[in-house]
Design an enzyme around this catalytic site. Sequence first.
Site, mmCIF file in Angstrom:
data_model
loop_
_atom_site.group_PDB
_atom_site.id
_atom_site.type_symbol
_atom_site.label_atom_id
_atom_site.label_comp_id
_atom_site.label_asym_id
_atom_site.label_seq_id
_atom_site.Cartn_x
_atom_site.Cartn_y
_atom_site.Cartn_z
ATOM 1 N N LYS A 45 42.718 36.964 37.990
ATOM 2 C CA LYS A 45 41.567 37.743 37.215
ATOM 3 C C LYS A 45 41.199 36.948 36.070
ATOM 4 O O LYS A 45 40.427 37.378 35.068
ATOM 5 C CB LYS A 45 41.925 39.121 36.875
ATOM 6 N N THR A 49 37.077 33.479 41.611
ATOM 7 C CA THR A 49 36.160 33.644 42.365
ATOM 8 C C THR A 49 34.894 32.886 41.868
ATOM 9 O O THR A 49 34.014 32.000 42.590
ATOM 10 C CB THR A 49 35.581 34.992 42.708
ATOM 11 N N TRP A 50 34.846 32.783 40.654
ATOM 12 C CA TRP A 50 33.656 32.248 39.987
ATOM 13 C C TRP A 50 33.902 30.522 40.431
ATOM 14 O O TRP A 50 32.743 29.906 40.585
ATOM 15 C CB TRP A 50 33.583 32.304 38.600
ATOM 16 N N HIS A 100 47.143 30.105 42.205
ATOM 17 C CA HIS A 100 47.462 30.915 41.176
ATOM 18 C C HIS A 100 49.013 30.474 40.856
ATOM 19 O O HIS A 100 49.685 30.818 39.975
ATOM 20 C CB HIS A 100 47.655 32.625 41.446
ATOM 21 N N ARG A 122 41.670 32.931 30.433
ATOM 22 C CA ARG A 122 40.777 34.184 30.014
ATOM 23 C C ARG A 122 41.769 34.912 29.043
ATOM 24 O O ARG A 122 42.919 35.113 29.105
ATOM 25 C CB ARG A 122 40.472 34.881 31.230
ATOM 26 N N SER A 130 40.791 43.871 34.110
ATOM 27 C CA SER A 130 40.300 43.374 35.112
ATOM 28 C C SER A 130 41.176 43.679 36.548
ATOM 29 O O SER A 130 41.014 44.198 37.397
ATOM 30 C CB SER A 130 39.804 42.002 35.279
ATOM 31 N N PHE A 221 26.525 36.038 37.001
ATOM 32 C CA PHE A 221 27.231 37.384 37.551
ATOM 33 C C PHE A 221 26.329 37.942 38.543
ATOM 34 O O PHE A 221 26.655 38.472 39.524
ATOM 35 C CB PHE A 221 27.815 38.272 36.464
ATOM 36 N N MET A 224 25.859 36.379 41.807
ATOM 37 C CA MET A 224 27.172 36.547 42.690
ATOM 38 C C MET A 224 27.275 37.776 43.249
ATOM 39 O O MET A 224 27.888 37.771 44.201
ATOM 40 C CB MET A 224 28.190 35.753 41.883
ATOM 41 N N ARG A 249 33.267 43.237 38.941
ATOM 42 C CA ARG A 249 33.223 44.413 38.530
ATOM 43 C C ARG A 249 32.226 44.539 37.114
ATOM 44 O O ARG A 249 31.223 45.096 37.252
ATOM 45 C CB ARG A 249 34.508 44.801 37.842
HETATM 46 P P1 A3P Z 1 35.933 41.792 35.628
HETATM 47 O O1 A3P Z 1 36.760 42.573 36.378
HETATM 48 O O2 A3P Z 1 36.226 41.797 34.047
HETATM 49 O O3 A3P Z 1 34.431 42.157 35.798
HETATM 50 P P2 A3P Z 1 39.301 36.337 39.685
HETATM 51 O O4 A3P Z 1 38.310 35.951 40.578
HETATM 52 O O5 A3P Z 1 40.211 35.350 38.971
HETATM 53 O O6 A3P Z 1 40.031 37.477 40.509
HETATM 54 O O7 A3P Z 1 38.539 36.871 38.547
HETATM 55 C C1 A3P Z 1 37.627 38.196 38.578
HETATM 56 C C2 A3P Z 1 37.082 38.453 37.351
HETATM 57 O O8 A3P Z 1 36.094 37.383 37.328
HETATM 58 C C3 A3P Z 1 36.479 39.784 37.340
HETATM 59 O O9 A3P Z 1 35.944 40.113 36.239
HETATM 60 C C4 A3P Z 1 34.990 39.255 38.077
HETATM 61 O O10 A3P Z 1 33.819 40.279 37.516
HETATM 62 C C5 A3P Z 1 34.946 37.972 37.098
HETATM 63 N N1 A3P Z 1 33.747 37.207 37.631
HETATM 64 C C6 A3P Z 1 33.499 36.821 38.828
HETATM 65 N N2 A3P Z 1 32.469 35.925 38.963
HETATM 66 C C7 A3P Z 1 31.774 36.007 37.826
HETATM 67 C C8 A3P Z 1 30.606 35.367 37.293
HETATM 68 N N3 A3P Z 1 29.660 34.830 37.871
HETATM 69 N N4 A3P Z 1 30.394 35.586 35.872
HETATM 70 C C9 A3P Z 1 31.093 36.412 35.116
HETATM 71 N N5 A3P Z 1 32.138 37.013 35.468
HETATM 72 C C10 A3P Z 1 32.622 36.785 36.774
#
Ligand code: A3P
Length: 287
Positions: A45, A49-50, A100, A122, A130, A221, A224, A249
């Site tokens: 989290k 994914t970013w 991870h 983070r 999250s 965001f 994506m 989210r």
């Molecule tokens: P939130 O639940 O706070 O929205 P991971 O990919 O490590 O599981 O992390 C997921 C978190 O990264 C989620 O946070 C998701 O929305 C956020 N995230 C993914 N892509 C993003 C982007 N382009 N900009 C900002 N946050 C992003």
Amino acid sequence: MASNDPYGLYHGLYLPKIAHTEDSLKYFESFKFQDDDVIAVTYPKSGTTWMQEILPLLLNGGDLTSVLTVPNWDRVPWLEETHAAKVMDKLTAPRAFVTHMPYNLMPSTFFSSTAKVIYISRNPKDIVVSSFHFHRMASFLRDPGTFEEFVDKFLAGEVIFGKWTDHVKCWNNTDLGDRILYITYEEMIQDLHGALERILHFLGKHMSKDVLKRVCEHCEFKSMKQNNMSNYSLVPQTIMDNEKSPFLRKGIVGDWKNYFSPELELKFNASISEGLKGTDITFPWDE
Ligand code: A3P
């Protein structure tokens, strides 16, 4: 652990059984890193994914094809998960991965290679929020209980991949030297363009202003969230229920303020400080 528990134990860490099998973990342990590989390391989290969106774009000159046609878990696989072995021979160099895993469990060829590492951290308060919502929507994770109950589990490390403080500590003060770049989710939110320039520089890559601008827009965001190859809409609802809580989210900094009472914040801060005691680790959100 009950046999219907969705988690298995690996070196004392809880891992979701759905994607972490004996075979996938063996594959991970004997994985052969190449010197031009790039791996993004995160506690869950924190922006995994970013990075699965950003890395292919920065490594291949901004070509959007892979991010628009290949699901994130296949284009930048988690090395420890079952997908890795299935897609590995489809990846072209320079390959990008995510993990991870803690530092000490990395495969031996990771240490002998010159593969580059990007560690994304983070604010743990935003991570726990999250993660709480992720546990509500993903059927392969334990029921989180109430938010307060989930915070207790998080602080005790009774969650997937263990304690956040252990993860951050093990990836800090390593012998990796200039093989590792540290970046925070918060920096990426504040100035994505600047963060992408830093990552590009670290990777030894160049990009024209126009291409970088396009990449940056694509990795925002809101873009994506529209990309079906990255927003987990391809996963059956029985496994990930985006209606309960979308995987992408909110994508903001500071949502924790909507969840933490002053008492919970004090308890959380004390536990995190205790976990980091004796280190010189500080984060922008402490200031
Ligand atoms: P939130 O639940 O706070 O929205 P991971 O990919 O490590 O599981 O992390 C997921 C978190 O990264 C989620 O946070 C998701 O929305 C956020 N995230 C993914 N892509 C993003 C982007 N382009 N900009 C900002 N946050 C992003």
